[in-house]
Design a protein around this motif. Structure first.
Motif, mmCIF file in Angstrom:
data_model
loop_
_atom_site.group_PDB
_atom_site.id
_atom_site.type_symbol
_atom_site.label_atom_id
_atom_site.label_comp_id
_atom_site.label_asym_id
_atom_site.label_seq_id
_atom_site.Cartn_x
_atom_site.Cartn_y
_atom_site.Cartn_z
ATOM 1 N N THR A 234 35.504 61.374 4.576
ATOM 2 C CA THR A 234 35.644 62.276 5.718
ATOM 3 C C THR A 234 34.278 62.859 6.045
ATOM 4 N N THR B 123 36.996 68.746 4.007
ATOM 5 C CA THR B 123 37.850 67.835 3.236
ATOM 6 C C THR B 123 38.870 67.091 4.087
ATOM 7 N N LEU B 124 38.989 67.423 5.370
ATOM 8 C CA LEU B 124 39.989 66.804 6.236
ATOM 9 C C LEU B 124 39.321 66.232 7.473
ATOM 10 N N ALA C 7 44.555 60.360 9.622
ATOM 11 C CA ALA C 7 43.721 61.372 8.982
ATOM 12 C C ALA C 7 43.409 60.956 7.561
ATOM 13 N N TYR D 268 42.049 62.842 3.754
ATOM 14 C CA TYR D 268 41.904 64.135 3.085
ATOM 15 C C TYR D 268 41.362 63.932 1.682
ATOM 16 N N THR D 269 40.336 64.703 1.332
ATOM 17 C CA THR D 269 39.759 64.628 -0.010
ATOM 18 C C THR D 269 40.631 65.422 -0.976
ATOM 19 N N THR E 205 40.369 60.230 -2.391
ATOM 20 C CA THR E 205 40.689 60.499 -0.991
ATOM 21 C C THR E 205 41.994 59.817 -0.620
#
Length: 373
Positions: free
Chosen positions: A65, A134-135, A179, A181-182, A192
């Motif tokens: 991301t 993170t997103l 999407a 996300y981490t 991720t």
């Protein structure tokens, strides 16, 4: 690389190339680059890296991301060649297929039109925006070209060749939005998760002229493998782990394509796809990295049947779709700075077993450019 692939690459570049003004503006944002380093992003290159500043293989997507407020644009081209006719895991000749492979739409009792070669070229442009550190949200738009060559056998039986003919299809494929996300980031390790929805924007009613066993040419709906989309809404989940130590990096990823509808508008549904890949990389210099990757893929059979796809062609039978495949790929990444990454990969199949009788993969190659600002 063929002229057609170069044309496909040009289409991707026109869509994805950033303006000169934007590029110049980015190079003056030294403070922003310093912030990127503090959040696990390489300041010199200005782009999403793995845990220790290593770019991922260009064929691995949905694993990073961008920082909050940043965009990452990408353009990738891919070419795949299929020219080995497989029955299970065994290579056979078109004559063997014409003499022994049953035609479910009999008569005639056996197939009379057998594919000998298929080439797929795809250009994909993508965009990702960092909502938070993170997103990230993303969108991907593919443009696809497919060419197929078939040999047609004369009459109702036998192995006398009537001739060959080619068919093609091209256009926008299925658009994807999603999407990443981490989930975890600690030292040199990162996990991720990604999820996307594939929208049925690709055509599933492409047609072409086919040489019939009688010697006549007829315009028919092309086989399933020549269509440009699935015709269904699909869910694409994935999860990626990566790590690094010094000049060495590694990682693994699982991704899937899950069909969310029982059938499309043409009364069939493509099989689900599951992929697992693992890689290692070695950074020779600050700007050059080599990668090696193993990719395993399994795809299920088609469920249902398009009433407009029939006849004595191997590709008309839904049972001749799906396979288990393992491939090996070698690649490299070049990161000259200013947020730009150039990557390439080329691969060969190591093992493949198909459902029924169909063409198997012979080689694939991809080239990509990403730009972060």
């Amino acid at each position: 690389m063929t002229l057609k692939l170069l044309r496909t690459a040009a289409i991707a570049a026109l869509f994805a190339a950033p303006s000169h003004a934007t590029f110049a503006q980015h190079t003056n944002h030294g403070a922003k680059d310093h912030s990127a380093m503090q959040h696990g992003h390489d300041a010199k290159h200005g782009m999403a890296m793995d845990a220790h500043g290593h770019p991922l293989p260009i064929g691995v997507m949905g694993a990073r991301t961008p920082m909050k407020g940043r965009f990452m644009l990408g353009a990738r081209v891919m070419q795949m060649k299929m020219d080995e006719l497989l029955q299970g895991s065994n290579e056979i000749t078109p004559e063997t297929a014409a003499a022994s492979v049953a035609n479910p739409f009999a008569p005639p009792a056996t197939v009379r039109m057998v594919p000998t070669e298929m080439e797929t070229r795809m250009a994909m442009v993508s965009a990702m925006y960092g909502v938070t550190d993170t997103l990230g949200v993303m969108a991907m738009v593919p443009y696809i070209e497919r060419d197929m060559t078939m040999v047609t056998f004369s009459g109702m039986s036998g192995t006398t060749r009537r001739g060959e003919n080619s068919a093609s299809s091209s256009g926008i494929g299925d658009v994807k939005v999603g999407a990443a996300y981490t989930l975890y980031k600690e030292g040199m390790h990162r996990i991720t998760a990604a999820g996307a929805v594939s929208l049925p924007t690709g055509s599933i009613d492409e047609t072409g002229r086919m040489l019939m066993p009688t010697g006549m040419y007829m315009t028919r709906r092309l086989p399933y493998g020549m269509q440009l989309g699935s015709g269904t809404v699909d869910f694409l989940p994935g999860i990626t782990y990566s790590g690094a130590a010094g000049a060495i990096s590694w990682g693994a990823q699982y991704k899937a394509v899950l069909r969310m509808q029982s059938e499309n508008s043409e009364e069939y549904r493509l099989g689900n796809i599951h992929r697992v890949t693992g890689w290692v990389g070695y950074r020779f210099t600050d700007w050059f990295q080599a990668t090696a990757r193993i990719n395993a893929r399994t795809e299920g059979k088609i469920d249902g049947q398009d009433p407009n796809i029939s006849g004595a062609a191997i590709g008309a039978n839904p049972d001749n779709y799906g396979s288990d495949r393992i491939g090996g790929l070698l690649g490299f990444n070049i990161t000259p700075g200013n947020g730009v990454r150039i990557g390439a990969e080329a691969g060969l199949p190591l093992y493949e077993k198909v459902n029924g009788t169909r063409l198997g993969a012979s080689w694939s190659a991809r080239l990509g450019v990403t730009y972060m600002f």
